[in-house]
Design an enzyme around this catalytic site. Structure first.
Site, PDB file in Angstrom:
ATOM      1  N   ARG A  74       0.884  -1.009   0.043  1.00 37.91           N
ATOM      2  CA  ARG A  74      -0.099   0.000  -0.154  1.00 37.91           C
ATOM      3  C   ARG A  74       0.817   1.237  -0.122  1.00 37.91           C
ATOM      4  O   ARG A  74       1.885   1.452   0.874  1.00 37.91           O
ATOM      5  CB  ARG A  74      -0.855  -0.091   1.231  1.00 37.91           C
ATOM      6  CG  ARG A  74      -1.333   1.367   1.550  1.00 37.91           C
ATOM      7  CD  ARG A  74      -2.336   1.612   2.283  1.00 37.91           C
ATOM      8  NE  ARG A  74      -3.739   0.989   2.108  1.00 37.91           N
ATOM      9  CZ  ARG A  74      -4.917   1.169   2.608  1.00 37.91           C
ATOM     10  NH1 ARG A  74      -5.132   2.274   3.551  1.00 37.91           N
ATOM     11  NH2 ARG A  74      -5.897   0.514   2.095  1.00 37.91           N
TER      12      ARG A  74
ATOM     13  N   ASP B  93     -16.699   7.977  -1.971  1.00 39.25           N
ATOM     14  CA  ASP B  93     -15.763   7.925  -1.081  1.00 39.25           C
ATOM     15  C   ASP B  93     -15.130   9.264  -0.738  1.00 39.25           C
ATOM     16  O   ASP B  93     -16.010  10.123  -0.893  1.00 39.25           O
ATOM     17  CB  ASP B  93     -14.545   7.271  -1.996  1.00 39.25           C
ATOM     18  CG  ASP B  93     -12.942   7.092  -1.503  1.00 39.25           C
ATOM     19  OD1 ASP B  93     -13.129   7.037  -0.122  1.00 39.25           O
ATOM     20  OD2 ASP B  93     -12.238   6.911  -2.155  1.00 39.25           O
TER      21      ASP B  93
ATOM     22  N   ARG C 175     -13.614  -7.574   3.066  1.00 45.25           N
ATOM     23  CA  ARG C 175     -12.291  -7.329   2.694  1.00 45.25           C
ATOM     24  C   ARG C 175     -11.610  -8.423   3.117  1.00 45.25           C
ATOM     25  O   ARG C 175     -10.564  -8.893   2.295  1.00 45.25           O
ATOM     26  CB  ARG C 175     -11.436  -6.162   3.431  1.00 45.25           C
ATOM     27  CG  ARG C 175     -12.172  -4.847   3.192  1.00 45.25           C
ATOM     28  CD  ARG C 175     -11.936  -4.341   1.908  1.00 45.25           C
ATOM     29  NE  ARG C 175     -10.733  -4.481   1.388  1.00 45.25           N
ATOM     30  CZ  ARG C 175      -9.512  -3.686   1.647  1.00 45.25           C
ATOM     31  NH1 ARG C 175      -9.761  -2.470   2.297  1.00 45.25           N
ATOM     32  NH2 ARG C 175      -8.476  -3.626   1.301  1.00 45.25           N
TER      33      ARG C 175
ATOM     34  N   HIS D  63      -7.328   0.707  -6.376  1.00 46.79           N
ATOM     35  CA  HIS D  63      -7.608  -0.152  -4.943  1.00 46.79           C
ATOM     36  C   HIS D  63      -8.286  -1.309  -5.233  1.00 46.79           C
ATOM     37  O   HIS D  63      -9.560  -1.748  -4.778  1.00 46.79           O
ATOM     38  CB  HIS D  63      -8.453   0.656  -3.947  1.00 46.79           C
ATOM     39  CG  HIS D  63      -8.308   0.350  -2.579  1.00 46.79           C
ATOM     40  ND1 HIS D  63      -7.432  -0.628  -1.968  1.00 46.79           N
ATOM     41  CD2 HIS D  63      -8.866   0.833  -1.478  1.00 46.79           C
ATOM     42  CE1 HIS D  63      -7.920  -0.936  -0.769  1.00 46.79           C
ATOM     43  NE2 HIS D  63      -8.551   0.024  -0.318  1.00 46.79           N
TER      44      HIS D  63
ATOM     45  N   GLN E  44     -10.439  -3.717  -2.711  1.00 48.39           N
ATOM     46  CA  GLN E  44     -11.591  -2.933  -2.152  1.00 48.39           C
ATOM     47  C   GLN E  44     -12.716  -3.411  -2.990  1.00 48.39           C
ATOM     48  O   GLN E  44     -13.856  -3.852  -2.435  1.00 48.39           O
ATOM     49  CB  GLN E  44     -11.468  -1.560  -1.891  1.00 48.39           C
ATOM     50  CG  GLN E  44     -12.652  -0.867  -1.634  1.00 48.39           C
ATOM     51  CD  GLN E  44     -12.935  -1.291  -0.130  1.00 48.39           C
ATOM     52  OE1 GLN E  44     -12.150  -1.127   0.922  1.00 48.39           O
ATOM     53  NE2 GLN E  44     -14.340  -1.343   0.239  1.00 48.39           N
TER      54      GLN E  44
ATOM     55  N   CYS F 294     -16.259   2.581   0.901  1.00 45.93           N
ATOM     56  CA  CYS F 294     -15.033   1.925   1.261  1.00 45.93           C
ATOM     57  C   CYS F 294     -14.646   1.955   2.766  1.00 45.93           C
ATOM     58  O   CYS F 294     -13.950   1.096   3.311  1.00 45.93           O
ATOM     59  CB  CYS F 294     -14.153   1.877   0.245  1.00 45.93           C
ATOM     60  SG  CYS F 294     -13.388   3.852   0.270  1.00 45.93           S
TER      61      CYS F 294
HETATM   62  N1  NVA Z   1      -9.711   7.237  -1.855  1.00 40.94           N
HETATM   63  C1  NVA Z   1      -9.354   6.753  -0.371  1.00 40.94           C
HETATM   64  C2  NVA Z   1      -9.470   5.580  -0.019  1.00 40.94           C
HETATM   65  C3  NVA Z   1      -9.228   4.902   1.248  1.00 40.94           C
HETATM   66  C4  NVA Z   1      -9.384   3.460   1.432  1.00 40.94           C
HETATM   67  C5  NVA Z   1      -7.889   6.998  -0.264  1.00 40.94           C
HETATM   68  O1  NVA Z   1      -7.106   6.833  -1.076  1.00 40.94           O
HETATM   69  O2  NVA Z   1      -7.667   7.543   0.844  1.00 40.94           O
HETATM   70  N1   CP Z   2     -11.099   0.622   2.897  1.00 41.52           N
HETATM   71  C1   CP Z   2     -10.038   0.633   3.427  1.00 41.52           C
HETATM   72  O1   CP Z   2      -8.721   0.211   2.487  1.00 41.52           O
HETATM   73  O2   CP Z   2      -9.487   0.917   4.479  1.00 41.52           O
HETATM   74  P1   CP Z   2      -8.195   1.134   5.239  1.00 41.52           P
HETATM   75  O3   CP Z   2      -7.543   2.385   4.708  1.00 41.52           O
HETATM   76  O4   CP Z   2      -8.313   1.000   6.588  1.00 41.52           O
HETATM   77  O5   CP Z   2      -7.048   0.040   4.791  1.00 41.52           O
END
Ligand code: NVA
Ligand code: CP
Length: 313
Positions: free
Chosen positions: A108, A231, A300, A135, A138, A272
Protein backbone atom coordinates in the site's frame (compact mmCIF):
# COMPACT_ATOMS: atom_id res chain seq x y z
CA UNK A 1 -13.53 -24.94 -17.07
CA UNK A 2 -10.54 -25.05 -14.71
CA UNK A 3 -8.86 -21.91 -13.52
CA UNK A 4 -5.34 -21.39 -12.26
CA UNK A 5 -4.20 -18.08 -10.81
CA UNK A 6 -1.05 -19.45 -9.18
CA UNK A 7 1.86 -17.02 -9.37
CA UNK A 8 -0.30 -14.10 -10.55
CA UNK A 9 -0.10 -10.61 -9.06
CA UNK A 10 -3.09 -8.33 -8.51
CA UNK A 11 -1.91 -4.83 -9.42
CA UNK A 12 -5.13 -3.61 -11.05
CA UNK A 13 -8.37 -5.39 -12.01
CA UNK A 14 -7.52 -4.61 -15.65
CA UNK A 15 -5.32 -7.73 -15.56
CA UNK A 16 -8.19 -10.06 -14.59
CA UNK A 17 -11.01 -11.35 -16.78
CA UNK A 18 -14.65 -11.33 -15.68
CA UNK A 19 -14.35 -15.11 -15.38
CA UNK A 20 -11.37 -14.79 -13.02
CA UNK A 21 -13.05 -12.09 -10.94
CA UNK A 22 -16.12 -14.30 -10.59
CA UNK A 23 -13.92 -17.19 -9.56
CA UNK A 24 -12.29 -15.07 -6.82
CA UNK A 25 -15.74 -14.03 -5.55
CA UNK A 26 -16.97 -17.62 -5.47
CA UNK A 27 -13.85 -18.75 -3.64
CA UNK A 28 -14.35 -15.90 -1.13
CA UNK A 29 -17.95 -17.02 -0.58
CA UNK A 30 -16.74 -20.52 0.12
CA UNK A 31 -13.99 -19.37 2.50
CA UNK A 32 -16.47 -17.10 4.28
CA UNK A 33 -18.93 -19.97 4.73
CA UNK A 34 -16.18 -22.16 6.17
CA UNK A 35 -15.02 -19.47 8.58
CA UNK A 36 -18.60 -18.94 9.82
CA UNK A 37 -18.84 -22.70 10.43
CA UNK A 38 -15.64 -22.54 12.47
CA UNK A 39 -13.68 -24.62 9.96
CA UNK A 40 -10.00 -23.63 10.05
CA UNK A 41 -7.95 -24.09 6.91
CA UNK A 42 -4.32 -24.65 6.12
CA UNK A 43 -4.38 -23.35 2.57
CA UNK A 44 -1.47 -20.98 3.24
CA UNK A 45 0.42 -23.18 5.67
CA UNK A 46 4.14 -22.38 5.85
CA UNK A 47 3.83 -19.23 3.70
CA UNK A 48 5.49 -15.97 4.74
CA UNK A 49 3.73 -12.81 3.65
CA UNK A 50 5.23 -9.29 3.67
CA UNK A 51 2.80 -6.43 4.30
CA UNK A 52 4.37 -3.15 3.11
CA UNK A 53 2.64 0.08 4.11
CA UNK A 54 3.68 3.61 3.10
CA UNK A 55 0.19 4.89 4.02
CA UNK A 56 -1.89 4.04 7.11
CA UNK A 57 -4.62 1.39 7.07
CA UNK A 58 -7.14 -0.29 9.35
CA UNK A 59 -9.14 -2.63 7.09
CA UNK A 60 -6.49 -3.66 4.58
CA UNK A 61 -3.80 -4.36 7.15
CA UNK A 62 -6.14 -6.28 9.46
CA UNK A 63 -7.78 -8.17 6.58
CA UNK A 64 -4.41 -9.41 5.27
CA UNK A 65 -3.21 -10.26 8.78
CA UNK A 66 -6.30 -12.21 9.82
CA UNK A 67 -6.58 -13.94 6.44
CA UNK A 68 -2.96 -15.11 6.75
CA UNK A 69 -3.39 -16.40 10.28
CA UNK A 70 -6.70 -18.14 9.48
CA UNK A 71 -4.98 -20.21 6.81
CA UNK A 72 -1.68 -20.88 8.59
CA UNK A 73 0.57 -18.21 7.03
CA UNK A 74 2.89 -15.80 8.81
CA UNK A 75 2.24 -12.10 8.11
CA UNK A 76 5.06 -9.59 8.60
CA UNK A 77 4.07 -5.91 8.84
CA UNK A 78 6.68 -3.54 7.39
CA UNK A 79 5.75 0.12 7.88
CA UNK A 80 7.28 3.06 6.07
CA UNK A 81 9.94 3.65 8.71
CA UNK A 82 10.80 -0.02 9.10
CA UNK A 83 12.47 -0.74 5.78
CA UNK A 84 14.49 1.12 3.15
CA UNK A 85 11.91 1.01 0.38
CA UNK A 86 13.08 3.46 -2.26
CA UNK A 87 14.86 5.43 0.41
CA UNK A 88 18.33 4.07 1.08
CA UNK A 89 17.69 1.12 -1.17
CA UNK A 90 15.97 1.06 -4.53
CA UNK A 91 12.54 -0.52 -4.96
CA UNK A 92 14.14 -3.00 -7.39
CA UNK A 93 16.71 -4.18 -4.81
CA UNK A 94 14.16 -4.30 -1.98
CA UNK A 95 11.89 -6.37 -4.22
CA UNK A 96 14.66 -8.87 -4.97
CA UNK A 97 15.48 -9.25 -1.26
CA UNK A 98 11.85 -9.68 -0.22
CA UNK A 99 11.26 -12.11 -3.07
CA UNK A 100 14.02 -14.37 -1.69
CA UNK A 101 12.44 -14.42 1.77
CA UNK A 102 8.69 -14.15 1.30
CA UNK A 103 6.09 -16.07 -0.69
CA UNK A 104 3.91 -13.02 -1.38
CA UNK A 105 3.96 -9.25 -0.91
CA UNK A 106 1.18 -6.77 -0.22
CA UNK A 107 1.94 -3.13 -1.00
CA UNK A 108 0.00 0.00 0.00
CA UNK A 109 1.46 3.35 -0.94
CA UNK A 110 1.61 6.24 -3.32
CA UNK A 111 2.87 5.30 -6.77
CA UNK A 112 1.39 2.57 -8.92
CA UNK A 113 4.89 2.30 -10.40
CA UNK A 114 6.19 1.02 -7.04
CA UNK A 115 3.77 -1.90 -6.84
CA UNK A 116 4.52 -2.70 -10.49
CA UNK A 117 8.27 -2.73 -9.82
CA UNK A 118 7.79 -4.93 -6.76
CA UNK A 119 5.95 -7.44 -8.94
CA UNK A 120 8.51 -7.25 -11.72
CA UNK A 121 11.58 -7.73 -9.54
CA UNK A 122 10.45 -9.88 -6.60
CA UNK A 123 9.39 -12.94 -8.59
CA UNK A 124 6.52 -13.64 -6.17
CA UNK A 125 2.84 -12.61 -6.29
CA UNK A 126 2.32 -8.95 -5.33
CA UNK A 127 -1.08 -7.58 -4.30
CA UNK A 128 -2.00 -3.91 -4.54
CA UNK A 129 -3.50 -2.85 -1.21
CA UNK A 130 -4.08 0.71 -2.55
CA UNK A 131 -2.05 3.17 -4.56
CA UNK A 132 -2.93 6.68 -5.72
CA UNK A 133 -4.37 5.10 -8.89
CA UNK A 134 -6.12 1.88 -7.89
CA UNK A 135 -7.61 -0.09 -4.99
CA UNK A 136 -8.50 -3.47 -6.53
CA UNK A 137 -8.94 -5.58 -3.38
CA UNK A 138 -11.58 -3.14 -2.12
CA UNK A 139 -13.58 -3.66 -5.31
CA UNK A 140 -13.61 -7.44 -4.79
CA UNK A 141 -15.07 -6.92 -1.30
CA UNK A 142 -17.64 -4.47 -2.68
CA UNK A 143 -18.69 -6.89 -5.41
CA UNK A 144 -19.03 -9.76 -2.94
CA UNK A 145 -21.28 -7.50 -0.86
CA UNK A 146 -23.43 -6.64 -3.90
CA UNK A 147 -23.74 -10.32 -4.79
CA UNK A 148 -24.87 -11.05 -1.25
CA UNK A 149 -27.53 -8.33 -1.40
CA UNK A 150 -28.80 -8.72 -4.97
CA UNK A 151 -27.65 -12.21 -5.96
CA UNK A 152 -25.90 -10.90 -9.09
CA UNK A 153 -23.62 -8.23 -10.52
CA UNK A 154 -24.85 -8.16 -14.13
CA UNK A 155 -27.30 -5.38 -14.84
CA UNK A 156 -26.84 -3.69 -11.45
CA UNK A 157 -27.04 0.10 -11.75
CA UNK A 158 -24.01 1.24 -9.77
CA UNK A 159 -23.73 4.98 -9.15
CA UNK A 160 -20.59 6.53 -7.70
CA UNK A 161 -20.75 10.14 -6.56
CA UNK A 162 -17.93 12.48 -5.51
CA UNK A 163 -14.25 12.46 -6.42
CA UNK A 164 -14.54 10.73 -9.77
CA UNK A 165 -10.82 10.39 -10.45
CA UNK A 166 -9.47 8.78 -7.31
CA UNK A 167 -8.29 5.21 -6.76
CA UNK A 168 -11.79 3.98 -5.85
CA UNK A 169 -13.56 5.59 -8.81
CA UNK A 170 -10.91 4.21 -11.19
CA UNK A 171 -11.03 0.69 -9.80
CA UNK A 172 -14.81 0.52 -9.50
CA UNK A 173 -15.13 1.67 -13.11
CA UNK A 174 -12.74 -1.07 -14.27
CA UNK A 175 -14.42 -3.79 -12.21
CA UNK A 176 -18.01 -2.78 -12.94
CA UNK A 177 -17.43 -2.46 -16.69
CA UNK A 178 -15.85 -5.92 -16.75
CA UNK A 179 -18.74 -7.48 -14.83
CA UNK A 180 -21.57 -6.16 -16.99
CA UNK A 181 -22.87 -3.52 -14.61
CA UNK A 182 -24.35 -0.17 -15.60
CA UNK A 183 -21.75 2.06 -14.05
CA UNK A 184 -22.22 5.79 -13.56
CA UNK A 185 -19.92 8.44 -12.11
CA UNK A 186 -21.56 11.69 -11.06
CA UNK A 187 -18.87 14.29 -10.43
CA UNK A 188 -17.86 17.80 -11.48
CA UNK A 189 -16.00 17.77 -14.79
CA UNK A 190 -12.71 18.74 -13.16
CA UNK A 191 -12.87 15.49 -11.14
CA UNK A 192 -13.70 13.07 -13.94
CA UNK A 193 -11.44 10.07 -14.59
CA UNK A 194 -8.70 10.21 -17.25
CA UNK A 195 -10.20 10.03 -20.72
CA UNK A 196 -7.98 7.08 -21.69
CA UNK A 197 -9.23 5.01 -18.75
CA UNK A 198 -12.87 5.85 -19.55
CA UNK A 199 -12.34 4.68 -23.13
CA UNK A 200 -10.68 1.48 -21.96
CA UNK A 201 -13.58 0.74 -19.59
CA UNK A 202 -16.11 1.46 -22.33
CA UNK A 203 -14.45 -1.32 -24.31
CA UNK A 204 -14.74 -3.67 -21.31
CA UNK A 205 -18.41 -2.70 -21.03
CA UNK A 206 -19.01 -3.40 -24.69
CA UNK A 207 -17.82 -6.94 -24.19
CA UNK A 208 -19.74 -7.51 -20.94
CA UNK A 209 -22.91 -5.77 -22.19
CA UNK A 210 -22.63 -3.25 -19.40
CA UNK A 211 -22.24 0.51 -19.73
CA UNK A 212 -20.11 3.40 -18.49
CA UNK A 213 -21.55 6.90 -18.07
CA UNK A 214 -19.77 9.94 -16.68
CA UNK A 215 -21.97 12.93 -15.92
CA UNK A 216 -22.38 16.08 -13.85
CA UNK A 217 -26.13 15.51 -13.66
CA UNK A 218 -27.02 14.13 -10.22
CA UNK A 219 -30.74 13.62 -10.94
CA UNK A 220 -30.12 11.57 -14.08
CA UNK A 221 -27.33 9.59 -12.44
CA UNK A 222 -29.20 8.55 -9.32
CA UNK A 223 -32.55 7.62 -10.92
CA UNK A 224 -33.01 3.86 -10.68
CA UNK A 225 -29.72 3.24 -8.84
CA UNK A 226 -29.33 -0.10 -7.08
CA UNK A 227 -26.08 1.03 -5.45
CA UNK A 228 -25.09 4.50 -4.31
CA UNK A 229 -21.36 4.59 -3.58
CA UNK A 230 -19.14 7.38 -2.35
CA UNK A 231 -15.62 7.85 -1.01
CA UNK A 232 -13.73 10.61 0.80
CA UNK A 233 -13.34 13.92 -1.01
CA UNK A 234 -9.62 14.08 -0.17
CA UNK A 235 -7.70 10.85 -0.46
CA UNK A 236 -4.59 10.12 1.60
CA UNK A 237 -1.90 12.60 0.58
CA UNK A 238 -4.40 15.23 -0.66
CA UNK A 239 -5.32 16.72 2.69
CA UNK A 240 -4.32 20.22 1.51
CA UNK A 241 -7.10 20.17 -1.10
CA UNK A 242 -9.92 20.03 1.47
CA UNK A 243 -11.28 23.55 0.98
CA UNK A 244 -11.52 23.33 -2.81
CA UNK A 245 -13.00 19.83 -2.75
CA UNK A 246 -15.72 20.74 -0.25
CA UNK A 247 -16.72 23.66 -2.48
CA UNK A 248 -16.77 21.49 -5.61
CA UNK A 249 -18.37 18.38 -4.15
CA UNK A 250 -20.97 19.65 -1.70
CA UNK A 251 -23.83 19.07 -4.23
CA UNK A 252 -22.71 15.45 -4.57
CA UNK A 253 -23.08 14.65 -0.87
CA UNK A 254 -25.00 11.44 -0.21
CA UNK A 255 -27.84 12.48 2.10
CA UNK A 256 -31.39 11.20 2.55
CA UNK A 257 -32.84 13.44 -0.13
CA UNK A 258 -30.27 12.10 -2.62
CA UNK A 259 -31.06 8.50 -1.59
CA UNK A 260 -34.74 9.19 -2.32
CA UNK A 261 -33.88 10.26 -5.87
CA UNK A 262 -33.16 6.63 -6.78
CA UNK A 263 -36.90 5.95 -6.63
CA UNK A 264 -36.18 2.51 -5.15
CA UNK A 265 -36.54 1.37 -1.53
CA UNK A 266 -33.98 -1.41 -1.94
CA UNK A 267 -31.06 0.81 -3.03
CA UNK A 268 -28.01 0.17 -0.86
CA UNK A 269 -25.43 2.70 0.32
CA UNK A 270 -21.76 1.75 0.03
CA UNK A 271 -18.46 3.33 1.13
CA UNK A 272 -15.00 1.77 1.28
CA UNK A 273 -14.31 3.61 4.58
CA UNK A 274 -12.94 5.46 6.43
CA UNK A 275 -15.70 8.06 5.95
CA UNK A 276 -15.79 11.76 6.73
CA UNK A 277 -19.37 12.07 7.92
CA UNK A 278 -20.88 15.43 7.10
CA UNK A 279 -18.81 15.66 3.90
CA UNK A 280 -19.39 12.91 1.35
CA UNK A 281 -22.13 11.20 3.40
CA UNK A 282 -24.41 12.28 6.21
CA UNK A 283 -24.50 10.46 9.53
CA UNK A 284 -28.15 9.65 8.79
CA UNK A 285 -27.43 7.71 5.57
CA UNK A 286 -24.31 6.11 7.04
CA UNK A 287 -26.37 4.72 9.94
CA UNK A 288 -29.48 3.89 7.89
CA UNK A 289 -30.67 0.32 7.22
CA UNK A 290 -29.67 0.85 3.57
CA UNK A 291 -26.01 1.18 4.57
CA UNK A 292 -23.89 -1.95 4.05
CA UNK A 293 -20.53 -0.38 4.88
CA UNK A 294 -19.59 -2.88 7.59
CA UNK A 295 -20.45 -5.84 5.36
CA UNK A 296 -17.96 -4.39 2.88
CA UNK A 297 -15.37 -4.03 5.65
CA UNK A 298 -15.81 -7.66 6.72
CA UNK A 299 -15.71 -8.85 3.13
CA UNK A 300 -12.26 -7.31 2.70
CA UNK A 301 -10.94 -10.24 4.72
CA UNK A 302 -12.76 -13.01 2.85
CA UNK A 303 -11.87 -11.64 -0.58
CA UNK A 304 -8.24 -10.93 0.30
CA UNK A 305 -8.00 -14.48 1.61
CA UNK A 306 -9.33 -15.72 -1.73
CA UNK A 307 -6.72 -13.65 -3.59
CA UNK A 308 -3.84 -15.01 -1.50
CA UNK A 309 -5.07 -18.62 -1.58
CA UNK A 310 -5.63 -18.63 -5.34
CA UNK A 311 -2.35 -16.97 -6.27
CA UNK A 312 -0.18 -18.90 -3.80
CA UNK A 313 -1.54 -22.42 -3.78
N1 NVA B 1 -9.63 7.17 -1.77
C1 NVA B 1 -9.27 6.82 -0.43
C2 NVA B 1 -9.54 5.37 -0.17
C3 NVA B 1 -9.23 4.89 1.22
C4 NVA B 1 -9.48 3.43 1.42
C5 NVA B 1 -7.82 7.14 -0.19
O1 NVA B 1 -6.99 6.86 -1.07
O2 NVA B 1 -7.49 7.71 0.85
N1 CP C 1 -11.04 0.65 2.80
C1 CP C 1 -9.77 0.59 3.17
O1 CP C 1 -8.87 0.30 2.38
O2 CP C 1 -9.55 0.86 4.48
P1 CP C 1 -8.13 1.06 5.19
O3 CP C 1 -7.57 2.34 4.66
O4 CP C 1 -8.47 1.14 6.65
O5 CP C 1 -7.26 -0.10 4.87
Amino acid sequence: MGINLRGRSLLTLKDFTAFEINYLLELAEDLKRKKKMGIKGELLKGKNIALLFEKPSTRTRCAFTVACIDEGAHPEYLGKDDIQLGNKESVEDTARVLGRLFDGIQFRGFKQETVEKLAKYSGVPVWNGLTDLYHPTQVLADFLTIKEKFGRLKGIRFVYLGDGRNNMANSLMIGASKMGMDFVIAAPKSLWPEEALIEECKLFAKESKGSVTITENIEEATAGADVIYTDVWCSMGEEDKAEERIRLLKPYQVNSSLMKKTGKDETIFMHCLPAVKGNEVTEEVFESPQSVVFDEAENRMHTIKAVMVSTLS
